[in-house]
Design an enzyme around this catalytic site. Structure first.
Site, PDB file in Angstrom:
ATOM      1  N   HIS A 169     -27.014  15.326 -18.083  1.00  0.00           N
ATOM      2  CA  HIS A 169     -26.176  16.449 -18.966  1.00  0.00           C
ATOM      3  C   HIS A 169     -26.186  17.509 -18.394  1.00  0.00           C
ATOM      4  CE1 HIS A 169     -25.604  12.596 -21.429  1.00  0.00           C
ATOM      5  NE2 HIS A 169     -26.734  12.958 -21.977  1.00  0.00           N
ATOM      6  N   ASP A 221     -17.726  11.740 -17.843  1.00  0.00           N
ATOM      7  CA  ASP A 221     -18.641  10.833 -18.357  1.00  0.00           C
ATOM      8  C   ASP A 221     -19.316  10.234 -16.939  1.00  0.00           C
ATOM      9  OD1 ASP A 221     -19.731   8.643 -19.819  1.00  0.00           O
ATOM     10  OD2 ASP A 221     -18.166   7.198 -19.382  1.00  0.00           O
ATOM     11  N   ASN A 242     -21.043   9.587 -30.394  1.00  0.00           N
ATOM     12  CA  ASN A 242     -22.238  10.042 -29.744  1.00  0.00           C
ATOM     13  C   ASN A 242     -23.514  10.395 -30.450  1.00  0.00           C
ATOM     14  OD1 ASN A 242     -20.322  11.616 -26.800  1.00  0.00           O
ATOM     15  ND2 ASN A 242     -21.101   9.570 -27.125  1.00  0.00           N
TER      16      ASN A 242
END
Ligand code: IPE
Ligand code: IPE
Ligand code: MG
Length: 234
Positions: A32, A15, A63
């Site tokens: 990401h 995270d 998500n």
């Protein structure tokens, strides 16, 4: 239960990618991308430090709530990273994908299935990647499977024990979860391995996942080694 000083199975909640990108005035998907590179390195660090198995939380059942461009970006990154995963398969790593991968496009499903079957005999390290994974969905899936077995009279209701439920979880072939590690400063499970974490140790760290280093992993393992696990005993 004997306590080993090195966890056999770590769950890692990857995270903080979005905040990492925001701090740099970059689009979230750059976070990401950086996070995916750290994922690859972490597999090697885990192996070097004697961990046998790690489950990486990459994409949750929740998500999908994110804007379509972010979701598409993550899925396209997955396509690119499948190539890297293939190269690690040569290093005796077994890959397992947990979660409902039916939600992904056919090219991805085919690749994931072939990587897991091609690496099924590798015994150097187990890397499980949680994709469209949710702990509640996993338990609901187990309940449906057990209900089918009762319905077809293969088992009776009284056969449903904790052990049998565990046989219907995605983690069936992995060692018990010893440690959950969450960078990014958040202190919650976010639907990750909720059954398996019942007696796991937790280490929460402020570092954002794309900045995570081998030193951070070493710190988490030191924390783990200093804990006394009692499993309800004295
Ligand atoms: C984790 O990073 C990656 C996924 C959930 C796919 P985030 O995207 O949640 O990053 P933050 O929490 O917004 O910083
Ligand atoms: C958990 O992170 C999921 C992954 C890291 C894949 P989230 O960023 O989705 O969790 P919340 O929303 O902060 O609880
Ligand atoms: Mg987050």
């Amino acid at each position: 239960m004997e306590q080993l000083s090195v966890p056999q199975h770590i769950g890692i909640i990857m995270d903080g990618n979005g905040r990492w990108a925001k701090k740099r005035h970059l689009p979230r998907n750059m976070g990401h991308k950086q996070g995916a590179a750290v994922f690859k390195k972490t597999i090697n660090w885990c192996r070097e430090l004697g961990v046998k198995c790690a489950t990486f939380y990459a994409f949750s059942t929740e998500n999908w709530k994110r804007p379509a461009d972010e979701v598409d970006g993550i899925i396209n990154l997955l396509r690119q990273y499948i190539k890297d995963i293939r190269s690690m398969a040569k290093e005796n790593v077994r890959f397992i994908f947990i979660g409902d991968i039916n939600a992904f496009a056919e090219d991805i499903r085919t690749e994931l299935a072939s990587i897991s079957s091609d690496t099924a005999e590798n015994d150097g390290f187990i890397a499980a990647v949680a994709l469209n994974y949710g702990g509640r969905a996993e338990l609901a899936k187990a309940a449906r499977e057990l209900a089918e077995l009762v319905k077809s009279s293969e088992i009776s209701v009284s056969d449903i024990t904790e052990e049998l439920i565990e046989q219907h979880l995605y983690t069936v072939e992995m060692p018990a979860l010893d440690l959950v590690l969450r960078p990014s400063g958040e202190q919650r499970l976010s639907n990750f391995l909720i059954w398996q974490a019942a007696y796991a140790e937790f280490v929460f760290m402020d570092v954002l996942w794309p900045d995570f280093t081998k030193k951070d992993l070493e710190y988490a393992l030191e924390q783990y080694a200093s804990r006394r696990r009692r499993f309800g005993g004295i």
